[in-house]
Design a protein around this motif. Structure first.
Motif, PDB file in Angstrom:
ATOM      1  N   TRP A 235     -62.834  36.139 114.315  1.00 33.56           N
ATOM      2  CA  TRP A 235     -61.894  37.258 114.206  1.00 33.56           C
ATOM      3  C   TRP A 235     -61.182  37.272 112.858  1.00 33.56           C
ATOM      4  O   TRP A 235     -60.924  38.345 112.306  1.00 33.56           O
ATOM      5  N   THR A 236     -60.916  36.084 112.316  1.00 29.10           N
ATOM      6  CA  THR A 236     -60.318  36.059 110.979  1.00 29.10           C
ATOM      7  C   THR A 236     -61.310  36.568 109.946  1.00 29.10           C
ATOM      8  O   THR A 236     -60.933  37.238 108.968  1.00 29.10           O
ATOM      9  N   GLY A 237     -62.582  36.274 110.162  1.00 26.72           N
ATOM     10  CA  GLY A 237     -63.624  36.771 109.265  1.00 26.72           C
ATOM     11  C   GLY A 237     -63.759  38.282 109.310  1.00 26.72           C
ATOM     12  O   GLY A 237     -64.008  38.929 108.285  1.00 26.72           O
ATOM     13  N   ILE A 238     -63.585  38.870 110.493  1.00 24.08           N
ATOM     14  CA  ILE A 238     -63.667  40.329 110.621  1.00 24.08           C
ATOM     15  C   ILE A 238     -62.603  41.003 109.762  1.00 24.08           C
ATOM     16  O   ILE A 238     -62.880  41.976 109.034  1.00 24.08           O
ATOM     17  N   VAL A 239     -61.393  40.476 109.812  1.00 21.30           N
ATOM     18  CA  VAL A 239     -60.307  41.048 109.009  1.00 21.30           C
ATOM     19  C   VAL A 239     -60.599  40.882 107.514  1.00 21.30           C
ATOM     20  O   VAL A 239     -60.489  41.828 106.730  1.00 21.30           O
ATOM     21  N   GLY A 240     -61.012  39.673 107.127  1.00 17.07           N
ATOM     22  CA  GLY A 240     -61.301  39.407 105.718  1.00 17.07           C
ATOM     23  C   GLY A 240     -62.431  40.263 105.178  1.00 17.07           C
ATOM     24  O   GLY A 240     -62.354  40.793 104.060  1.00 17.07           O
ATOM     25  N   CYS A 241     -63.487  40.418 105.964  1.00 14.89           N
ATOM     26  CA  CYS A 241     -64.643  41.206 105.516  1.00 14.89           C
ATOM     27  C   CYS A 241     -64.306  42.687 105.376  1.00 14.89           C
ATOM     28  O   CYS A 241     -64.816  43.365 104.486  1.00 14.89           O
ATOM     29  N   THR A 242     -63.477  43.199 106.260  1.00 19.73           N
ATOM     30  CA  THR A 242     -63.064  44.594 106.163  1.00 19.73           C
ATOM     31  C   THR A 242     -62.305  44.841 104.855  1.00 19.73           C
ATOM     32  O   THR A 242     -62.542  45.836 104.155  1.00 19.73           O
ATOM     33  N   LEU A 243     -61.415  43.923 104.517  1.00 17.73           N
ATOM     34  CA  LEU A 243     -60.662  44.047 103.263  1.00 17.73           C
ATOM     35  C   LEU A 243     -61.580  43.915 102.053  1.00 17.73           C
ATOM     36  O   LEU A 243     -61.442  44.653 101.067  1.00 17.73           O
ATOM     37  N   PHE A 244     -62.556  42.989 102.115  1.00 17.63           N
ATOM     38  CA  PHE A 244     -63.489  42.817 101.004  1.00 17.63           C
ATOM     39  C   PHE A 244     -64.379  44.043 100.825  1.00 17.63           C
ATOM     40  O   PHE A 244     -64.770  44.372  99.697  1.00 17.63           O
ATOM     41  N   ALA A 245     -64.741  44.708 101.907  1.00 16.61           N
ATOM     42  CA  ALA A 245     -65.575  45.915 101.793  1.00 16.61           C
ATOM     43  C   ALA A 245     -64.880  46.961 100.925  1.00 16.61           C
ATOM     44  O   ALA A 245     -65.499  47.607 100.072  1.00 16.61           O
ATOM     45  N   ILE A 246     -63.591  47.124 101.130  1.00 17.35           N
ATOM     46  CA  ILE A 246     -62.822  48.080 100.330  1.00 17.35           C
ATOM     47  C   ILE A 246     -62.765  47.632  98.877  1.00 17.35           C
ATOM     48  O   ILE A 246     -62.961  48.423  97.939  1.00 17.35           O
ATOM     49  N   LEU A 247     -62.519  46.333  98.671  1.00 18.23           N
ATOM     50  CA  LEU A 247     -62.418  45.793  97.318  1.00 18.23           C
ATOM     51  C   LEU A 247     -63.730  45.933  96.549  1.00 18.23           C
ATOM     52  O   LEU A 247     -63.746  46.354  95.385  1.00 18.23           O
ATOM     53  N   PHE A 248     -64.861  45.609  97.195  1.00 21.80           N
ATOM     54  CA  PHE A 248     -66.152  45.673  96.524  1.00 21.80           C
ATOM     55  C   PHE A 248     -66.571  47.116  96.246  1.00 21.80           C
ATOM     56  O   PHE A 248     -67.264  47.385  95.259  1.00 21.80           O
ATOM     57  N   ALA A 249     -66.171  48.038  97.105  1.00 19.47           N
ATOM     58  CA  ALA A 249     -66.485  49.452  96.857  1.00 19.47           C
ATOM     59  C   ALA A 249     -65.810  49.922  95.569  1.00 19.47           C
ATOM     60  O   ALA A 249     -66.398  50.664  94.774  1.00 19.47           O
ATOM     61  N   GLU A 250     -64.599  49.449  95.348  1.00 16.78           N
ATOM     62  CA  GLU A 250     -63.880  49.810  94.129  1.00 16.78           C
ATOM     63  C   GLU A 250     -64.524  49.189  92.886  1.00 16.78           C
ATOM     64  O   GLU A 250     -64.382  49.727  91.780  1.00 16.78           O
ATOM     65  N   SER A 251     -65.269  48.081  93.066  1.00 15.91           N
ATOM     66  CA  SER A 251     -65.907  47.379  91.940  1.00 15.91           C
ATOM     67  C   SER A 251     -67.381  47.752  91.766  1.00 15.91           C
ATOM     68  O   SER A 251     -68.084  47.145  90.963  1.00 15.91           O
ATOM     69  N   ARG A 252     -67.869  48.732  92.555  1.00 12.64           N
ATOM     70  CA  ARG A 252     -69.256  49.195  92.492  1.00 12.64           C
ATOM     71  C   ARG A 252     -70.254  48.104  92.821  1.00 12.64           C
ATOM     72  O   ARG A 252     -71.379  48.097  92.331  1.00 12.64           O
ATOM     73  N   LEU A 253     -69.882  47.181  93.680  1.00 11.05           N
ATOM     74  CA  LEU A 253     -70.798  46.150  94.172  1.00 11.05           C
ATOM     75  C   LEU A 253     -71.276  46.606  95.554  1.00 11.05           C
ATOM     76  O   LEU A 253     -70.860  46.103  96.596  1.00 11.05           O
ATOM     77  N   TYR A 254     -72.193  47.592  95.536  1.00 10.16           N
ATOM     78  CA  TYR A 254     -72.535  48.295  96.765  1.00 10.16           C
ATOM     79  C   TYR A 254     -73.287  47.436  97.770  1.00 10.16           C
ATOM     80  O   TYR A 254     -73.139  47.617  98.987  1.00 10.16           O
ATOM     81  N   ALA A 255     -74.113  46.513  97.293  1.00  6.31           N
ATOM     82  CA  ALA A 255     -74.793  45.621  98.222  1.00  6.31           C
ATOM     83  C   ALA A 255     -73.779  44.763  98.970  1.00  6.31           C
ATOM     84  O   ALA A 255     -73.943  44.465 100.153  1.00  6.31           O
ATOM     85  N   ASP A 256     -72.719  44.392  98.265  1.00  6.82           N
ATOM     86  CA  ASP A 256     -71.675  43.600  98.912  1.00  6.82           C
ATOM     87  C   ASP A 256     -70.897  44.420  99.934  1.00  6.82           C
ATOM     88  O   ASP A 256     -70.429  43.878 100.942  1.00  6.82           O
ATOM     89  N   VAL A 257     -70.744  45.704  99.697  1.00  8.71           N
ATOM     90  CA  VAL A 257     -70.094  46.564 100.684  1.00  8.71           C
ATOM     91  C   VAL A 257     -70.923  46.583 101.965  1.00  8.71           C
ATOM     92  O   VAL A 257     -70.394  46.422 103.077  1.00  8.71           O
ATOM     93  N   ALA A 258     -72.235  46.786 101.814  1.00  7.86           N
ATOM     94  CA  ALA A 258     -73.128  46.772 102.977  1.00  7.86           C
ATOM     95  C   ALA A 258     -73.080  45.424 103.684  1.00  7.86           C
ATOM     96  O   ALA A 258     -73.095  45.342 104.918  1.00  7.86           O
ATOM     97  N   LEU A 259     -72.993  44.353 102.885  1.00  6.65           N
ATOM     98  CA  LEU A 259     -72.948  43.009 103.450  1.00  6.65           C
ATOM     99  C   LEU A 259     -71.706  42.816 104.311  1.00  6.65           C
ATOM    100  O   LEU A 259     -71.770  42.224 105.388  1.00  6.65           O
ATOM    101  N   GLN A 260     -70.563  43.319 103.851  1.00 11.02           N
ATOM    102  CA  GLN A 260     -69.337  43.164 104.633  1.00 11.02           C
ATOM    103  C   GLN A 260     -69.432  43.904 105.965  1.00 11.02           C
ATOM    104  O   GLN A 260     -68.932  43.430 106.985  1.00 11.02           O
ATOM    105  N   GLY A 261     -70.086  45.063 105.948  1.00 11.49           N
ATOM    106  CA  GLY A 261     -70.320  45.778 107.206  1.00 11.49           C
ATOM    107  C   GLY A 261     -71.171  44.961 108.159  1.00 11.49           C
ATOM    108  O   GLY A 261     -70.902  44.903 109.371  1.00 11.49           O
ATOM    109  N   PHE A 262     -72.206  44.325 107.602  1.00  8.94           N
ATOM    110  CA  PHE A 262     -73.049  43.447 108.418  1.00  8.94           C
ATOM    111  C   PHE A 262     -72.233  42.289 108.970  1.00  8.94           C
ATOM    112  O   PHE A 262     -72.362  41.916 110.138  1.00  8.94           O
TER     113      PHE A 262
END
Length: 203
Positions: free
Chosen positions: A29-56
């Motif tokens: 559950w802590t990972g779910i919260v962290g990954c959701t925040l990272f998805a937003i951060l990586f989208a802003e940095s144009r690291l699109y594969a990482d955005v998809a990874l956070q969703g996974f």
């Protein structure tokens, strides 16, 4: 200056990773919260594969949370080793998938370092699946991922995230040793599962 979003994403993910090394179900559950925040951060940095990874990660963290909490026929899910046969085809498949997805990002998006970003995605997926199954070898894949991710994130100005992933590299070494010590031999685990199944009516 590090943005509050990056601090929050790194903080929650650090907690999740440490809990994973300690074999704690709360890693999910802590990972779910962290990954959701990272998805937003990586989208802003144009690291699109990482955005998809956070969703996974979010989706599989829900599944992993359920699997660890449910256990194995009512007993805790044991830590075991992945078979050599499975690893023998998993690694080449990961390399092919990295090349394919990297090429897709390269030719269809403005992604930054698409092949390195894709390697982080693909081998993180493999590591996550092995972790869900409590396989010792998941930590070998996290070592590889962290070796690529730390310099990649540093090159995008995500200094805090790069430092965190360098710390994850060290955590993976320690966790690998810890899980190896706690692991049930594969043959013993299979035998135990067979004994439980044979004791159940109608099986």
């Amino acid at each position: 200056m590090t943005a509050p979003l990056e601090w929050a994403a790194n903080g929650m993910t650090a907690v999740a990773i440490v809990l994973a090394g300690r074999n704690s179900v709360h890693t999910w559950w802590t990972g779910i919260v962290g990954c959701t925040l990272f998805a937003i951060l990586f989208a802003e940095s144009r690291l699109y594969a990482d955005v998809a990874l956070q969703g996974f990660f979010v989706a599989t963290s829900v599944a992993g949370w359920w699997k660890w909490a449910r256990g194995d026929h009512g007993d805790p899910l044991p830590i075991t080793h992945a078979s050599v046969a499975n690893l023998a085809w998993t690694v080449p498949l990961g390399a092919v998938a990295t090349a394919g997805y990297g090429a897709l990002l390269h030719f269809t998006t403005n992604a930054y370092a698409p092949f390195l970003d894709s390697a982080v995605l693909v081998f993180s997926v493999i590591g996550q699946i092995l972790m869900m199954q409590r396989r010792v070898e998941n930590w070998a894949f996290w070592l590889l991922v962290n070796s690529i991710a730390a310099p990649l994130y540093f090159s995008r100005g995500l200094t805090l995230t790069a430092v965190l992933y360098a710390g994850f590299w060290l955590n993976a070494v320690v966790s690998w040793r810890n899980w190896y010590r706690l692991a049930t031999p594969r043959a013993d685990a299979d035998a135990a599962i067979g004994m439980v199944s044979s004791d159940r009516p109608g099986l």
